[in-house]
Design a protein around this motif. Structure first.
Motif, PDB file in Angstrom:
ATOM      1  N   ASP A   1      37.567  19.099  24.250  1.00  0.00           N
ATOM      2  CA  ASP A   1      36.659  20.571  24.214  1.00  0.00           C
ATOM      3  C   ASP A   1      35.274  20.198  24.173  1.00  0.00           C
ATOM      4  O   ASP A   1      34.328  21.049  23.916  1.00  0.00           O
ATOM      5  CB  ASP A   1      37.214  21.522  23.277  1.00  0.00           C
ATOM      6  CG  ASP A   1      37.071  20.714  21.899  1.00  0.00           C
ATOM      7  OD1 ASP A   1      37.138  19.770  21.699  1.00  0.00           O
ATOM      8  OD2 ASP A   1      37.067  21.797  21.030  1.00  0.00           O
ATOM      9  N   LYS A   2      34.829  19.019  24.091  1.00  0.00           N
ATOM     10  CA  LYS A   2      33.631  18.500  23.916  1.00  0.00           C
ATOM     11  C   LYS A   2      32.599  19.195  24.943  1.00  0.00           C
ATOM     12  O   LYS A   2      32.859  18.664  26.089  1.00  0.00           O
ATOM     13  CB  LYS A   2      33.342  16.938  23.718  1.00  0.00           C
ATOM     14  CG  LYS A   2      32.094  16.550  23.145  1.00  0.00           C
ATOM     15  CD  LYS A   2      32.389  15.008  22.837  1.00  0.00           C
ATOM     16  CE  LYS A   2      30.908  14.538  22.360  1.00  0.00           C
ATOM     17  NZ  LYS A   2      29.697  14.623  23.110  1.00  0.00           N
ATOM     18  N   GLN A   3      31.768  19.902  24.733  1.00  0.00           N
ATOM     19  CA  GLN A   3      30.926  20.688  25.621  1.00  0.00           C
ATOM     20  C   GLN A   3      29.653  19.658  26.387  1.00  0.00           C
ATOM     21  O   GLN A   3      29.107  19.922  27.575  1.00  0.00           O
ATOM     22  CB  GLN A   3      30.293  22.022  25.109  1.00  0.00           C
ATOM     23  CG  GLN A   3      31.421  22.715  24.661  1.00  0.00           C
ATOM     24  CD  GLN A   3      30.623  24.171  24.031  1.00  0.00           C
ATOM     25  OE1 GLN A   3      29.686  24.295  23.809  1.00  0.00           O
ATOM     26  NE2 GLN A   3      31.758  25.132  23.961  1.00  0.00           N
ATOM     27  N   ILE A   4      29.401  18.779  25.328  1.00  0.00           N
ATOM     28  CA  ILE A   4      27.973  17.834  25.879  1.00  0.00           C
ATOM     29  C   ILE A   4      28.765  16.595  26.076  1.00  0.00           C
ATOM     30  O   ILE A   4      29.411  15.931  25.084  1.00  0.00           O
ATOM     31  CB  ILE A   4      26.969  17.812  24.643  1.00  0.00           C
ATOM     32  CG1 ILE A   4      26.392  19.239  24.316  1.00  0.00           C
ATOM     33  CG2 ILE A   4      26.184  16.820  25.097  1.00  0.00           C
ATOM     34  CD1 ILE A   4      25.636  19.119  23.203  1.00  0.00           C
ATOM     35  N   SER A   5      28.450  16.078  27.269  1.00  0.00           N
ATOM     36  CA  SER A   5      29.162  14.756  27.542  1.00  0.00           C
ATOM     37  C   SER A   5      28.756  13.594  26.723  1.00  0.00           C
ATOM     38  O   SER A   5      29.239  12.909  26.399  1.00  0.00           O
ATOM     39  CB  SER A   5      28.818  14.415  29.164  1.00  0.00           C
ATOM     40  OG  SER A   5      27.310  14.333  29.424  1.00  0.00           O
ATOM     41  N   ASN A   6      27.350  13.341  26.500  1.00  0.00           N
ATOM     42  CA  ASN A   6      26.598  12.143  25.598  1.00  0.00           C
ATOM     43  C   ASN A   6      27.358  12.560  24.306  1.00  0.00           C
ATOM     44  O   ASN A   6      27.514  13.719  23.581  1.00  0.00           O
ATOM     45  CB  ASN A   6      25.058  12.215  25.657  1.00  0.00           C
ATOM     46  CG  ASN A   6      24.715  12.234  27.088  1.00  0.00           C
ATOM     47  OD1 ASN A   6      25.361  11.332  27.689  1.00  0.00           O
ATOM     48  ND2 ASN A   6      23.450  12.514  27.452  1.00  0.00           N
TER      49      ASN A   6
ATOM     50  N   ARG B   1      29.745   3.552  27.152  1.00  0.00           N
ATOM     51  CA  ARG B   1      31.003   3.426  26.679  1.00  0.00           C
ATOM     52  C   ARG B   1      31.653   4.406  25.756  1.00  0.00           C
ATOM     53  O   ARG B   1      32.812   4.624  25.871  1.00  0.00           O
ATOM     54  CB  ARG B   1      31.295   2.045  26.133  1.00  0.00           C
ATOM     55  CG  ARG B   1      32.784   1.532  26.017  1.00  0.00           C
ATOM     56  CD  ARG B   1      32.750   0.066  25.584  1.00  0.00           C
ATOM     57  NE  ARG B   1      32.536  -0.094  24.363  1.00  0.00           N
ATOM     58  CZ  ARG B   1      32.304  -1.245  23.729  1.00  0.00           C
ATOM     59  NH1 ARG B   1      32.504  -2.582  24.368  1.00  0.00           N
ATOM     60  NH2 ARG B   1      32.195  -1.378  22.396  1.00  0.00           N
ATOM     61  N   TRP B   2      30.944   4.741  24.773  1.00  0.00           N
ATOM     62  CA  TRP B   2      31.397   5.470  23.584  1.00  0.00           C
ATOM     63  C   TRP B   2      31.700   6.932  24.043  1.00  0.00           C
ATOM     64  O   TRP B   2      32.330   7.647  23.502  1.00  0.00           O
ATOM     65  CB  TRP B   2      30.418   5.494  22.409  1.00  0.00           C
ATOM     66  CG  TRP B   2      30.665   4.336  21.423  1.00  0.00           C
ATOM     67  CD1 TRP B   2      29.686   3.359  21.232  1.00  0.00           C
ATOM     68  CD2 TRP B   2      31.815   3.965  20.555  1.00  0.00           C
ATOM     69  NE1 TRP B   2      30.163   2.241  20.480  1.00  0.00           N
ATOM     70  CE2 TRP B   2      31.617   2.814  20.065  1.00  0.00           C
ATOM     71  CE3 TRP B   2      32.954   4.653  20.570  1.00  0.00           C
ATOM     72  CZ2 TRP B   2      32.457   2.041  19.137  1.00  0.00           C
ATOM     73  CZ3 TRP B   2      34.022   4.024  19.843  1.00  0.00           C
ATOM     74  CH2 TRP B   2      33.613   2.935  19.034  1.00  0.00           C
TER      75      TRP B   2
ATOM     76  N   GLN C   1      27.768  14.246  15.415  1.00  0.00           N
ATOM     77  CA  GLN C   1      28.987  15.120  14.870  1.00  0.00           C
ATOM     78  C   GLN C   1      30.178  14.296  15.394  1.00  0.00           C
ATOM     79  O   GLN C   1      31.303  14.416  14.896  1.00  0.00           O
ATOM     80  CB  GLN C   1      28.810  16.581  15.163  1.00  0.00           C
ATOM     81  CG  GLN C   1      30.003  17.470  14.642  1.00  0.00           C
ATOM     82  CD  GLN C   1      29.751  18.848  14.478  1.00  0.00           C
ATOM     83  OE1 GLN C   1      28.768  19.417  14.051  1.00  0.00           O
ATOM     84  NE2 GLN C   1      30.403  19.876  15.292  1.00  0.00           N
ATOM     85  N   SER C   2      30.342  14.499  16.916  1.00  0.00           N
ATOM     86  CA  SER C   2      31.515  13.944  17.545  1.00  0.00           C
ATOM     87  C   SER C   2      31.743  12.571  17.445  1.00  0.00           C
ATOM     88  O   SER C   2      32.958  11.844  17.239  1.00  0.00           O
ATOM     89  CB  SER C   2      31.217  14.220  19.200  1.00  0.00           C
ATOM     90  OG  SER C   2      30.284  13.187  19.581  1.00  0.00           O
ATOM     91  N   GLY C   3      30.889  11.796  16.783  1.00  0.00           N
ATOM     92  CA  GLY C   3      30.855  10.343  16.618  1.00  0.00           C
ATOM     93  C   GLY C   3      31.849  10.195  15.373  1.00  0.00           C
ATOM     94  O   GLY C   3      32.698   9.390  15.238  1.00  0.00           O
TER      95      GLY C   3
END
Length: 246
Positions: free
Chosen positions: A58-63, A47-48, A67-69
């Motif tokens: 622009d996030k390259q990794i889907s999971n 879900r996240w 850092q993205s969190g």
């Protein structure tokens, strides 16, 4: 945190958390609790992932990753978290060891030159007043950086013209190399497994670590009148003369 941008736009790469300093307090624990629920160990991981991907285009990794969190929290809950998070974009927080350890002797020499000029920096002092002396030292280092940057810009202007000079000023080229970074990372050395990168030898890694650790040790020992005169010799410590290096 290290980063070149403020968290005002929805981009995944605007903040790097390679260096993350956190205060030991309840507010920090609350931040970690809000952050950790995005991890793969929770039932809400997928879900996240959808939420972060919809925001960070622009996030390259889907999971989701750490850092993205954190970026997601700083953007979507800015009023709760942003006012106590500072993204450092000026100080040189970390640097690769191959680009650092060979410059430690010249860094030590520059510090000694400053102390010869500023007698107060030669005083031995208690840990309680470290911040005062550290601030004073930084002010003098800043002046040296400004002088050397100007001198280099003049040389660059002579040889490469105004365009090259402008480029170096914008990139703060010399500012990065006149200071030692907060953290020296030894990526590729793998001292535990011994499976180091073939780009360098095990001996180079070991000597680099010794030099970095003894350089850091000297910053503490010098306050009490001692020093490692040889950065490759961790076992030998010699006393400093009073008022050194006057």
């Amino acid at each position: 945190m290290a980063g070149g941008m403020r968290y005002t736009t929805s981009t995944a790469g605007q903040v790097s958390i390679k260096v993350f300093l956190i205060r030991n307090c309840q507010w920090s624990m609350n931040l970690i609790e809000a952050w950790v629920i995005m991890g793969p160990q929770t039932p809400y991981y997928e879900r996240w992932a959808r939420k972060q991907n919809s925001l960070l285009k622009d996030k390259q990794i889907s999971n989701p990753d750490d850092q993205s969190g954190l970026i997601y929290l700083l953007i979507t809950q800015k009023e709760r978290w942003a006012h106590k998070n500072y993204v450092e974009n000026d100080y040189y927080l970390h640097r690769y060891w191959l680009a650092t350890v060979d410059d430690l002797d010249s860094t030590t020499k520059r510090y000694m030159e400053i102390e010869r000029e500023v007698d107060m920096l030669r005083r031995r002092h208690a840990e309680k007043v470290n911040q005062f002396y550290g601030t004073m030292r930084e002010q003098h280092v800043d002046r040296e950086v400004a002088v050397l940057t100007r001198r280099h810009a003049e040389k660059v202007s002579q040889f490469y013209g105004a365009m090259r000079e402008h480029y170096l000023k914008d990139k703060d080229y010399w500012k990065d190399y006149l200071r030692r970074p907060f953290l020296t990372h030894f990526s590729g050395c793998q001292p535990c497994s011994g499976q180091h990168s073939p780009a360098f030898t095990w001996e180079a890694c070991w000597k680099g670590m010794q030099r970095a650790l003894n350089f850091a040790d000297n910053q503490v020992l010098s306050r009490f009148g001692f020093v490692h005169p040889d950065l490759l010799n961790s076992t030998f410590v010699s006393p400093l003369q009073f008022n050194f290096p006057a």
